[in-house]
Design a protein around this motif. Structure first.
Motif, PDB file in Angstrom:
ATOM      1  N   PHE A  88      12.439 -12.139  -9.643  1.00  0.00           N
ATOM      2  CA  PHE A  88      11.008 -11.943  -9.083  1.00  0.00           C
ATOM      3  C   PHE A  88      10.919 -13.051  -7.905  1.00  0.00           C
ATOM      4  O   PHE A  88      11.819 -13.851  -7.523  1.00  0.00           O
ATOM      5  N   ASP A  89       9.652 -12.732  -7.382  1.00  0.00           N
ATOM      6  CA  ASP A  89       9.516 -13.555  -5.997  1.00  0.00           C
ATOM      7  C   ASP A  89       8.179 -14.295  -6.167  1.00  0.00           C
ATOM      8  O   ASP A  89       7.349 -13.892  -7.088  1.00  0.00           O
ATOM      9  N   GLN A  90       7.723 -15.123  -5.307  1.00  0.00           N
ATOM     10  CA  GLN A  90       6.332 -15.681  -5.349  1.00  0.00           C
ATOM     11  C   GLN A  90       5.287 -14.948  -5.167  1.00  0.00           C
ATOM     12  O   GLN A  90       3.945 -15.314  -5.294  1.00  0.00           O
ATOM     13  N   LYS A  91       5.515 -13.940  -4.676  1.00  0.00           N
ATOM     14  CA  LYS A  91       4.270 -12.776  -4.589  1.00  0.00           C
ATOM     15  C   LYS A  91       4.014 -11.976  -5.576  1.00  0.00           C
ATOM     16  O   LYS A  91       2.919 -11.377  -5.556  1.00  0.00           O
ATOM     17  N   ASP A  92       5.059 -12.173  -6.665  1.00  0.00           N
ATOM     18  CA  ASP A  92       4.593 -11.109  -7.784  1.00  0.00           C
ATOM     19  C   ASP A  92       3.487 -11.704  -8.603  1.00  0.00           C
ATOM     20  O   ASP A  92       3.516 -12.847  -8.815  1.00  0.00           O
TER      21      ASP A  92
END
Length: 292
Positions: A88-92
């Motif tokens: 996952f990334d920080q925008k999820d």
């Protein structure tokens, strides 16, 4: 080391390199290719392909092709939508993260199951059942994970201990014999301390079950029985050990289960009797309430 890595690093003649490049670039074409067909496509001699196979440790093209395709199919299955290192990334959004971590866990279980070999599983069961004592050699997180395996095995009267300190592990290896079964857990399969322990265990004639990554490594090749941990994570450029931890937990649960099933009724009755005698927990939830 993975076979694909061996092919990339091996020194070949010019003709052999043409064949090696074709193998790396066109794996999907390989299943139906004989030495003659591949040689014709690459404008080389079939004997060059045999030399490539020999340099990589295989008897001939068929053995090399089967091993390469098996590895290639594994590396290109299961983990097609979620990155094991950065799932996952920080925008999820939070629910998106929840879904991705769930998908990662499910992929890991399917991935690990695909690596389970029936013959290895039967051998592991035999070694564990015949052992008077089982010793686990694992460090850090793997040692913590293995503690649950120890608890479950002790509940069915199996003597299991963990050696997680390197110097102490050496002592435990020396103090083992043919009546002991060793389980070595190492993601890389190249942990120097446990490779040294493995050498000692071999001299002591101790049966060894290795839990390591795919590919050839000292622990997997020298263990009597090798079980594979899902191999998708980098060593440190990752958010967490999501897949390797899940895989090790699954394999240890599997080892416990194949020991349990060898004397299923007796083991189940033993657990129930111990629970009735020692478990004092109460609950108002019917779904988990015991019927005495």
């Amino acid at each position: 080391m993975l076979l694909i890595e061996q092919i990339k690093e091996q020194e070949f003649s010019d003709a052999e390199q043409v064949l090696a490049d074709y193998i790396l670039d066109h794996p999907e074409q390989l299943p139906d290719l004989t030495t003659k067909k591949l040689a014709a496509i690459t404008h080389t001699n079939p004997t060059s392909l045999i030399r490539v196979a020999k340099k990589l440790g295989f008897n001939g093209w068929t053995d090399l092709k089967e091993a390469y395709l098996e590895e290639w199919q594994y590396l290109n299955s299961h983990f097609t939508t979620v990155d094991a290192n950065l799932p996952f990334d920080q925008k999820d959004h939070l629910i998106s993260i929840a879904n991705k971590v769930s998908a990662l866990q499910q992929n890991t279980l399917q991935d690990t199951l695909s690596l389970v070999d029936p013959e290895s599983l039967r051998l592991a069961q035999k070694l564990l059942l015949e052992a008077e004592e089982i010793k686990i050699f694992a460090s850090q997180t793997n040692a913590l994970i293995a503690q649950d395996f120890v608890t479950k095995m002790r509940r069915i009267n199996k003597k299991v201990t963990i050696s997680s300190t390197y110097d102490y592990s050496t002592y435990e290896a020396f103090n083992s014999d043919a009546k002991t079964c060793a389980i070595i857990i190492s993601y890389t399969g190249e942990n120097e301390a446990y490779v040294n322990c493995l050498d000692i265990l071999k001299k002591q004639e101790v049966p060894i079950i290795g839990l390591t990554s795919i590919g050839d490594n000292p622990i997997s090749t020298q263990s009597d029985c090798s079980l594979k941990i899902t191999t998708r994570e980098k060593l440190y450029s990752k958010i967490g050990n999501f897949t390797s931890n899940t895989s090790v937990i699954y394999l240890l649960n599997l080892l416990y289960s194949i020991v349990f099933t060898a004397d299923y009724e007796a083991n189940l009755n033993r657990l129930i009797q111990m629970g009735r005698a020692s478990d004092t927990r109460t609950t108002t939830l019917d779904i988990i309430k015991e019927n005495h």
